[in-house]
Design an enzyme around this catalytic site. Structure first.
Site, PDB file in Angstrom:
ATOM      1  N   LYS A   6       0.800  -1.212   0.000  1.00 49.36           N
ATOM      2  CA  LYS A   6       0.000   0.000   0.000  1.00 49.36           C
ATOM      3  C   LYS A   6       0.841   1.273   0.000  1.00 49.36           C
ATOM      4  O   LYS A   6       0.328   2.346  -0.275  1.00 49.36           O
ATOM      5  CB  LYS A   6      -0.973  -0.017   1.179  1.00 49.36           C
ATOM      6  CG  LYS A   6      -2.029  -1.096   1.019  1.00 49.36           C
ATOM      7  CD  LYS A   6      -3.144  -0.951   2.031  1.00 49.36           C
ATOM      8  CE  LYS A   6      -4.263  -1.944   1.763  1.00 49.36           C
ATOM      9  NZ  LYS A   6      -3.905  -3.325   2.154  1.00 49.36           N
TER      10      LYS A   6
HETATM   11  C1  LIG Z   1      -4.720  -4.386   1.843  1.00 45.19           C
HETATM   12  C2  LIG Z   1      -4.009  -5.662   1.785  1.00 45.19           C
HETATM   13  C3  LIG Z   1      -4.464  -6.715   0.991  1.00 45.19           C
HETATM   14  C4  LIG Z   1      -5.751  -6.635   0.214  1.00 45.19           C
HETATM   15  O1  LIG Z   1      -5.662  -5.748  -0.869  1.00 45.19           O
HETATM   16  P1  LIG Z   1      -6.993  -5.239  -1.578  1.00 45.19           P
HETATM   17  O2  LIG Z   1      -6.540  -4.253  -2.603  1.00 45.19           O
HETATM   18  O3  LIG Z   1      -7.831  -4.618  -0.514  1.00 45.19           O
HETATM   19  O4  LIG Z   1      -7.654  -6.440  -2.169  1.00 45.19           O
HETATM   20  C5  LIG Z   1      -3.710  -7.874   0.933  1.00 45.19           C
HETATM   21  N1  LIG Z   1      -2.573  -8.006   1.641  1.00 45.19           N
HETATM   22  C6  LIG Z   1      -2.109  -7.018   2.425  1.00 45.19           C
HETATM   23  C7  LIG Z   1      -0.861  -7.236   3.193  1.00 45.19           C
HETATM   24  C8  LIG Z   1      -2.791  -5.813   2.520  1.00 45.19           C
HETATM   25  O5  LIG Z   1      -2.332  -4.840   3.299  1.00 45.19           O
END
Ligand SMILES: *Cc1c(COP(=O)(O)O)cnc(C)c1O
Length: 430
Positions: free
Chosen positions: A107
């Protein structure tokens, strides 16, 4: 490029407007009106481009004239200034490691890109910008880090009290300054609906410029395409099967978008934990949101995945067209833990719980589809999750950045999942 709302009652807007608003007034999601196409030359020469150049080429058509090219190049190079290695675990399976950024999860890419766009846009807006974000774990830290110290922007992070890991809480609640961490007595879905209430509150919007930094924001969603192309730059062989640990479905949706722009992919697997709304949909064709269940892969504990509607849009709401390109599977915590233990035992590689769900979904698929190979997205570093050390019965090495975090005092405010309380808190920030 213009963006339409999936509910089709709000007008089309530019990238700038879509980023500033977060969500259209009709509470749909913004989607690009057309899908740009990569040139053949770009795809076959990927190795000749730096990551920053790839990012720029990918995002430029989506940004259009909202940001001048020279500025956009700078934003791209700041966003992707850490490595994205594709690590081979065996003949068929590689891990695309997305956890080498400042908060150790994928993210960081979207959050860094969006914060820099917002810094550029808020220069000329006058009203105070408030970024409101709900997090199930990793978004909070990435957004807090991306926006910390950005002038003219206040950040409010809503997280479910007691349901994020120690490292995750420290990453979002120890920065202070323009970052306010709010521990909500409730679930991630409660946090998400509070954030949506705030963005849709016309009275609040008169006084401040409230926007969201969740993956529903186009400026967070679209840059997630970058690392699929960074992976292709390192990939040798035919089109890969790509397994994406999924919760809110923003990440996999951006991969599908890159594919529809021309990136060769054999098949997508949405790897889910026990929160199986989309796996059920793939079986029945009916989307039935549920309350979320707490699991080991807590960043994927989502019972009403908001970005899924964008995937449906990309396939023109055709269930059969979607099924040709993507499947979705659900893993239990027992299977997740078993995968972490087995992969560690056989290769020494430490998966985090999210990556483990992705790994297992890919391994299962390749078992019944001989001759193919692929990669899964290792979406976070195992050190972020207290469970991993217990499962492998060994301490996961803590990095210097994490040690520093734990020295800082927690500064979070606790509230009930009640919108008027949140509104009061937001207004006290201006
Ligand atoms: C947010 C997150 C996900 C899920 O991603 P999405 O885009 O919400 O499907 C998977 N793994 C980790 C470590 C995350 O932080």
């Amino acid at each position: 490029m213009h963006y339409f709302s999936t509910n089709r009652r709000s007008p089309h807007v530019s990238f700038r407007e879509a980023t500033l608003q977060g969500q259209p007034a009709d509470r749909g999601l913004y989607c690009p009106v057309e899908i740009p196409k990569f040139s053949q030359e770009f795809l076959s020469d990927l190795k000749r481009y730096s990551n920053a150049e790839i990012a720029f080429q990918v995002i430029r058509p989506f940004v259009g004239d909202s940001i001048p090219d020279e500025m956009l190049i700078d934003i791209c190079s700041e966003t992707v200034d850490f490595p994205f290695p594709l690590v081979k675990l065996n003949e068929q399976i590689s891990a695309l490691e997305l956890f080498h950024g400042p908060t150790l999860a994928f993210k960081d890419v979207g959050a860094r890109f969006m914060s820099r766009c917002l810094r550029y846009f808020s220069d000329d807006s006058g009203r105070k910008t408030i970024v409101i974000v709900a997090t199930s774990g990793d978004t909070g830290g990435a957004v807090a880090n991306g926006f910390h110290g950005v002038e003219g922007v206040e950040v409010v992070i809503l997280y479910p009290k007691g349901r994020v890991s120690k490292v995750q809480e420290a990453q979002l609640a120890t920065l202070g300054g323009n970052v306010t961490a709010v521990a909500v007595r409730g679930s991630f879905d409660d946090c998400q609906s509070l954030a949506k209430d705030a963005i849709a509150d016309a009275d609040l919007q008169k006084r401040v410029f409230a926007t969201s930094a969740n993956s529903i924001n186009v400026a967070r969603w679209l840059p997630q395409q970058f690392y699929y192309l960074f992976a292709m730059k390192q990939w040798n062989g035919g089109p890969p099967v790509i397994s994406v640990p999924s919760g809110n479905f923003g990440n996999i949706c951006s991969g599908i978008l890159a594919h529809l722009s021309g990136m060769p992919v054999s098949f997508f697997i949405a790897a889910c934990n026990a929160n199986d709304v989309v796996p059920q949909f793939m079986l029945t064709g009916e989307l039935r949101p549920k309350s979320s269940i707490t699991t080991l892969s807590n960043a994927m504990d989502v019972g009403n995945p908001s970005n899924f509607v964008r995937i449906l849009e990309l396939f023109g709401h055709s269930f059969s067209a979607l099924k040709e390109r993507m499947t979705a599977v659900s893993m239990s915590d027992t299977e997740t833990a078993e995968t972490i233990r087995n992969v560690y035992g056989s290769t020494g590689y430490i998966l985090d719980p999210h990556g483990a769900v992705g790994y297992r979904a890919l391994a299962q698929y390749l078992d019944s589809n001989a001759g193919r190979s692929g990669f899964f997205l290792a979406t976070a570093h195992p050190v972020k999750f207290d469970s991993v050390g217990i499962i492998i019965d060994e301490e996961v090495e803590i990095s210097e950045t994490v040690r520093e975090l734990f020295k800082r005092p927690m500064q979070s405010i606790e509230i009930d999942a009640d919108y008027p309380d949140l509104k009061e808190l937001i207004l006290s920030k201006v």
